[in-house]
Design a protein around this motif. Sequence first.
Motif, PDB file in Angstrom:
ATOM      1  N   ALA A 174      -7.705  16.162  -5.660  1.00 48.39           N
ATOM      2  CA  ALA A 174      -6.313  16.299  -5.227  1.00 48.39           C
ATOM      3  C   ALA A 174      -5.583  14.977  -5.411  1.00 48.39           C
ATOM      4  N   ARG A 175      -4.275  15.094  -5.659  1.00 44.67           N
ATOM      5  CA  ARG A 175      -3.426  13.913  -5.801  1.00 44.67           C
ATOM      6  C   ARG A 175      -2.171  14.098  -4.960  1.00 44.67           C
TER       7      ARG A 175
ATOM      8  N   PRO B  45      -6.420   5.850 -11.876  1.00 42.03           N
ATOM      9  CA  PRO B  45      -6.656   5.057 -10.663  1.00 42.03           C
ATOM     10  C   PRO B  45      -7.052   3.626 -10.972  1.00 42.03           C
ATOM     11  N   LYS B  46      -6.462   2.734 -10.211  1.00 44.88           N
ATOM     12  CA  LYS B  46      -6.759   1.314 -10.393  1.00 44.88           C
ATOM     13  C   LYS B  46      -7.661   0.807  -9.274  1.00 44.88           C
ATOM     14  N   TYR B  47      -7.556   1.413  -8.104  1.00 45.74           N
ATOM     15  CA  TYR B  47      -8.315   0.975  -6.943  1.00 45.74           C
ATOM     16  C   TYR B  47      -9.126   2.142  -6.399  1.00 45.74           C
ATOM     17  N   TRP B  48     -10.336   1.809  -5.912  1.00 47.08           N
ATOM     18  CA  TRP B  48     -11.256   2.814  -5.395  1.00 47.08           C
ATOM     19  C   TRP B  48     -11.804   2.375  -4.056  1.00 47.08           C
TER      20      TRP B  48
ATOM     21  N   ALA C  81       0.812  -1.217   0.000  1.00 46.23           N
ATOM     22  CA  ALA C  81       0.000   0.000   0.000  1.00 46.23           C
ATOM     23  C   ALA C  81       0.843   1.262   0.000  1.00 46.23           C
ATOM     24  N   ALA C  82       1.962   1.233   0.681  1.00 40.61           N
ATOM     25  CA  ALA C  82       2.807   2.424   0.772  1.00 40.61           C
ATOM     26  C   ALA C  82       3.447   2.785  -0.560  1.00 40.61           C
ATOM     27  N   LEU C  83       3.371   1.904  -1.538  1.00 41.56           N
ATOM     28  CA  LEU C  83       4.008   2.151  -2.828  1.00 41.56           C
ATOM     29  C   LEU C  83       3.060   2.797  -3.829  1.00 41.56           C
TER      30      LEU C  83
ATOM     31  N   ALA D  25      -8.653   7.033  -4.167  1.00 42.52           N
ATOM     32  CA  ALA D  25      -8.225   6.151  -5.241  1.00 42.52           C
ATOM     33  C   ALA D  25      -6.725   5.939  -5.158  1.00 42.52           C
ATOM     34  N   ALA D  26      -6.272   4.853  -5.747  1.00 46.05           N
ATOM     35  CA  ALA D  26      -4.854   4.521  -5.703  1.00 46.05           C
ATOM     36  C   ALA D  26      -4.400   3.937  -7.029  1.00 46.05           C
ATOM     37  N   GLU D  27      -3.122   4.147  -7.287  1.00 47.96           N
ATOM     38  CA  GLU D  27      -2.503   3.606  -8.493  1.00 47.96           C
ATOM     39  C   GLU D  27      -1.075   3.232  -8.140  1.00 47.96           C
ATOM     40  N   ASP D  28      -0.599   2.116  -8.676  1.00 48.73           N
ATOM     41  CA  ASP D  28       0.750   1.659  -8.356  1.00 48.73           C
ATOM     42  C   ASP D  28       1.767   2.352  -9.250  1.00 48.73           C
ATOM     43  N   SER D  29       1.914   3.656  -9.001  1.00 49.46           N
ATOM     44  CA  SER D  29       2.867   4.453  -9.742  1.00 49.46           C
ATOM     45  C   SER D  29       3.316   5.599  -8.844  1.00 49.46           C
TER      46      SER D  29
END
Length: 120
Positions: A49-50, A107-110, A29-31, A97-101
């Motif tokens: 916001a991001r 966003p890949k996850y919500w 998750a921290a990534l 939202a989250a994205e592995d980047s």
Amino acid sequence: QVQLVESGGGLVQAGGSLRLSCAASGRTAALYAMGWFRQAPGKERELLARISRSGGRTYYTDSVKGRFTISRDSAKNTVYVQMNSLKPEDTAVYYCAAEDSEFLYSPKYWGQGTQVTVSS
């Protein structure tokens, strides 16, 4: 795989403040780069916001710039948005939202969303 859970929504009077939290679970998750979106009835979901994976880079849409502040606590795998000077037009369901980047672009996850209602 990352699971996101928002909290902190509620009813507040115009001019008031709320802080939303988004807890991310999962080994990596921290990534993930994170962000906050909202969707009002009858409107499209909009980015607010991001924040980058490292926390060193942020972005705000014009409508919330100067009023909202995004931050993250990597030790807790949690992202926050502090919302001040709230207006009735801020009423919406708020999603993280989250994205592995490094930064959030697609966003890949919500999360499931949390309702924010601002009364006039």
